[in-house]
Design an enzyme around this catalytic site. Structure first.
Site, short mmCIF file in Angstrom:
data_model
loop_
_atom_site.label_atom_id
_atom_site.label_comp_id
_atom_site.label_asym_id
_atom_site.label_seq_id
_atom_site.Cartn_x
_atom_site.Cartn_y
_atom_site.Cartn_z
N ALA A 1 9.17 0.24 -4.12
CA ALA A 1 9.51 -0.98 -3.38
C ALA A 1 10.65 -0.61 -2.42
O ALA A 1 11.28 0.43 -2.57
CB ALA A 1 9.97 -2.04 -4.36
N GLY B 124 7.01 1.17 -7.37
CA GLY B 124 5.92 0.33 -6.86
C GLY B 124 4.76 1.15 -6.33
O GLY B 124 3.61 0.67 -6.32
N GLU C 23 2.71 1.85 -9.26
CA GLU C 23 2.09 0.59 -9.68
C GLU C 23 0.89 0.25 -8.79
O GLU C 23 -0.14 -0.23 -9.26
CB GLU C 23 3.12 -0.54 -9.63
CG GLU C 23 4.23 -0.31 -10.64
CD GLU C 23 5.26 -1.42 -10.65
OE1 GLU C 23 6.00 -1.55 -9.66
OE2 GLU C 23 5.32 -2.16 -11.65
N GLU D 58 12.43 3.14 -12.09
CA GLU D 58 13.15 1.86 -11.98
C GLU D 58 14.40 1.79 -12.86
O GLU D 58 15.41 1.23 -12.44
CB GLU D 58 12.21 0.69 -12.31
CG GLU D 58 11.27 0.29 -11.19
CD GLU D 58 9.97 1.08 -11.17
OE1 GLU D 58 9.90 2.15 -11.83
OE2 GLU D 58 9.02 0.65 -10.50
#
Ligand code: 3HC
Length: 689
Positions: free
Chosen positions: A63, A102, A105, A125
């Site tokens: 992200a 992300g 993911e 993370e």
């Protein structure tokens, strides 16, 4: 609007291509355009399968961390990933470079994954005080099982594409042409009617619950004080016990809670402080030639010297390890041999690597061996006269273009340089022990150090994989100067009534791995004694009076190595045991100077130790010893175990407020007024420019 995601139809395959340099972070615009491209691809009847690929050197590395200080914006990543997973056409992720956070993911929501061989995958993370917030925990547990999830999510381990393939996380590893190979896989899936499906529908394969339990509790024990790993475990447990949608909701709410937590904010600050340091280092290093350093001579084969030699060999440099005393040289050679034997035994390096690297280190008992070295690092006894004598010799023996560095941890580098005819080619390279392990390297630049010399050494530091912080000349530089400030305050606390074990406990509960007195015993009381002797005339009356170090030294209590120091140690143990010898000494001292012992609260201990350091950090800024406050934080995080999740010393100071720190320092010690840094009393924050 700028296009960061594009759709191209190649034969029957919709290729969705993300192009958001430098790391293809999933910013709001990327999420928006990714969703849009997917919708087009899904509704285009010519498209039978979709490939998601990235431009540039990497797949999506996560992200966009810069957005985490702002409110959440739509479309949310979990919704975009749901749209991928629910596609009626298979979606294939084409992975290369870094597939992190992300990015992983996103890959997990696809129906198949193909990766270039050198791809690195991970869910880092927790290192940002977060947990995966877009299904990472839920899908990974279903695809690879909870044990793998623990490794990636709680430990934050990164894995290679081959490891990912072995775990079932990647379906194919390829050598080159990732986009072409992903398109081939997509065609294969649609033309051979291969089954493909959603990760969310997989059932969790049976696993060893005891192993899961042991692994998580071992990891959490190591991560004392950190909240994110505990939240990550909660999310993994949700995957194990709840239906997918409920597990997703649980993960999301934990993620949002973490995102705005103080720890996550502090860790983001550290992330960007590190990036800022790296880009400054790269910029400066580009002004010199690190490649000009191929052969390094290390003078002194003690713990530091042999450790530095190992660092150099590990980076592929030729090293001559020099000690004029044969016995010392043999001990140094043994340290090197033991290191490589141990690394091989623990599987950290291959047999070939062990032999190759070991062979790069040649011992010599002659100073003449420096003759063709590009860089010489002196790591002899911490004594100005001894060091100056070595540098005089080096100045005569070394090539004119050789760089000479000292590994001193607190002596004046300018005074060392002054005895040579090449002060512009001299600087400090302060390694931390154990040198092959510790990331920190303080590079001490004198007023005369040539920019190209500094640049070459910074380039070398990059090759060594060190966090290199450039500092100016002052007693103790950044790291040891702050350490001395804390130690001085801790000594005053002893005089007033605290015990070493109380101060150490308070510092450990703040988040340090070890307290100041445990650290002193580990590093050696003799080191502190020698330093104290050198600075004795400059010490305040109170510092001279608080002479426990002198008394310990005189009693032969040099710390762990002699079985006693501030504490005592049972034979063969490193566990510090409180000792009445010391408490009696403190009692005698108080009665000698008519000091009435008082109870000191934990709060006072914490504030006084920390605030003394903050005052010293302010002095460093005031005197331009560092370029910016973030560097001070990085020195203490990487060299002295300052808890990363608290952001660092100056970050904490700003949170407390510099006025408040100054007021407290004056309250605790009214006569401290004159020692207060002007920076501290005049500035609002360390970080307002
Ligand atoms: N968001 C925003 N910027 C990022 C970024 C990210 N995720 N990752 C890197 N950058 C920026 C850096 O700040 C740097 O910017 P600068 O040039 O202005 O200084 C630039 O990208 C290049 O980064 P590096 O210098 O670090 O490049 P390297 O090639 O050395 O390393 C990397 C690349 C390994 C990807 C490294 O940058 C890295 O580890 N990045 C962080 C990865 C990460 O933590 N991802 C998880 C994010 S959280 C998340 O995804 C939550 C999700 O679950 C919802």
């Amino acid at each position: 609007m700028e296009r960061l995601v594009n759709l191209n139809v190649v034969d029957e395959i919709g290729v969705v291509s993300i192009d958001n340099p430098p790391v293809n972070a999933l910013s709001q615009v990327v999420r928006e355009q990714l969703r849009e491209c997917l919708q087009h691809a899904k509704s285009d009847s010519l498209v039978k399968a979709i490939v998601i690929v990235c431009q540039g050197s990497t797949f999506v590395a996560g992200a966009d961390i810069r957005e985490f200080d702002q409110p959440l914006t739509q479309p949310h990543l979990p919704d975009v990933l749901d749209a991928i997973e629910n596609s009626k056409k298979p979606v294939i992720a084409a992975l290369h470079g870094f597939v992190l956070g992300g990015g992983l993911e996103l890959a997990l929501a696809c129906h198949s994954r193909v990766a270039l061989q050198d791809t690195v995958l991970g869910l880092p993370e927790v290192s940002l005080g977060l947990i995966p917030g877009a299904g990472g925990t839920q899908r990974l547990v279903r695809l690879c099982g909870p044990l793998t999830a623990v490794d990636l999510v709680i430990a934050g381990n990164r894995i290679t594409a081959f490891q990912a393939q072995a775990l079932g996380l990647v379906d194919r590893c390829v050598e080159s042409d990732i986009q072409t190979k992903a398109i081939e896989l997509a065609k294969y899936l649609i033309h051979t009617n291969q089954p493909w499906g959603r990760t969310r529908d997989l059932s969790i394969t049976p696993f060893n619950a005891d192993e899961f339990e042991q692994k998580t509790s071992m990891l959490l024990r190591k991560k004392v004080g950190e909240q994110a790993p505990r939240a990550a475990l909660q999310a993994i447990n949700a995957a194990l016990t709840m239906p997918f949608d409920e597990g997703m909701a649980c993960e999301r709410s934990l993620f949002i809670e973490r995102r705005q937590s103080d720890q996550a904010k502090a860790l983001r600050y550290v992330f960007f402080a590190e990036r800022a340091l790296i880009s400054r280092t790269r910029r400066l290093a580009a002004r010199g030639s690190a490649a000009s350093i191929q052969k390094v001579a290390v003078i002194g084969s003690g713990t530091m010297g042999s450790g530095i030699a190992i660092c150099m060999a590990n980076a592929g440099l030729n090293v001559i390890l020099i000690d004029v005393q044969d016995a010392a040289l043999q001990r140094g050679v043994k340290v090197v041999d033991d290191y490589y034997r141990d690394a091989l035994g623990k599987g950290r390096i291959t047999e070939q690597e062990s032999t190759d690297r070991r062979d790069l280190i040649l011992p010599s008992s002659s100073m003449e061996a420096v003759i063709d070295a590009d860089l010489v690092i002196e790591a002899v006894f911490e004594d100005m006269d001894v060091k100056r004598q070595v540098f005089r010799q080096l100045d005569v023996l070394c090539r004119d273009d050789a760089i000479l560095a000292t590994n001193t941890s607190y002596l004046d580098v300018e005074e060392i340089a002054d005895c040579t005819n090449r002060p512009q080619r001299i600087l400090g390279m302060h390694f931390f022990s154990p040198a092959p392990v510790m990331k920190l390297l303080e590079i001490v630049q004198t007023t005369l150090t040539d920019t190209a010399v500094l640049a070459a050494v910074l380039g070398l530091a990059q090759r060594l994989g060190k966090v290199a912080v450039t500092v100016g000349v002052c007693d103790g530089f950044v790291g040891n100067r702050l350490l001395a400030a804390r130690e001085k305050e801790a000594m005053f606390l002893l005089e007033e009534g605290a015990l070493p074990e109380e101060i150490d406990r308070v510092m450990r509960s703040f988040g340090f791995p070890i307290g100041p007195f445990e650290l002193r015993d580990m590093a050696g009381v003799d080191v502190a004694w020698r330093n104290r002797q050198g600075r004795f005339p400059q010490l305040s009356e109170r510092e001279q009076r608080c002479d426990w170090v002198d008394k310990l030294y005189a009693a032969g209590r040099l710390g762990q190595k002699t079985g006693s120091g501030f504490y005592r140690y049972e034979e063969g143990s490193r566990r510090a045991v409180p000792d009445t010898w010391l408490s009696n000494l403190l009692e005698q001292h108080r009665s000698q100077f008519n000091i009435v012992r008082r109870n000191i609260t934990d709060k006072e201990i914490e504030e006084r130790c920390l605030y003394a350091m903050i005052n010293e950090a302010a002095w460093l800024m005031e005197n331009d010893i560092v370029e910016n406050a973030g560097d001070i934080d990085l020195v203490w995080i990487h060299g002295y175990g300052f808890p990363r999740y608290k952001g660092g010393l100056t970050y904490c100071a700003d949170r407390i407020g510099l006025n408040q720190v100054a007021d407290s320092l004056k309250r605790y010690n009214p006569s401290a007024g004159k020692e207060l840094s002007a920076f501290l009393s005049s500035r609002k924050s360390f970080h307002d420019n």
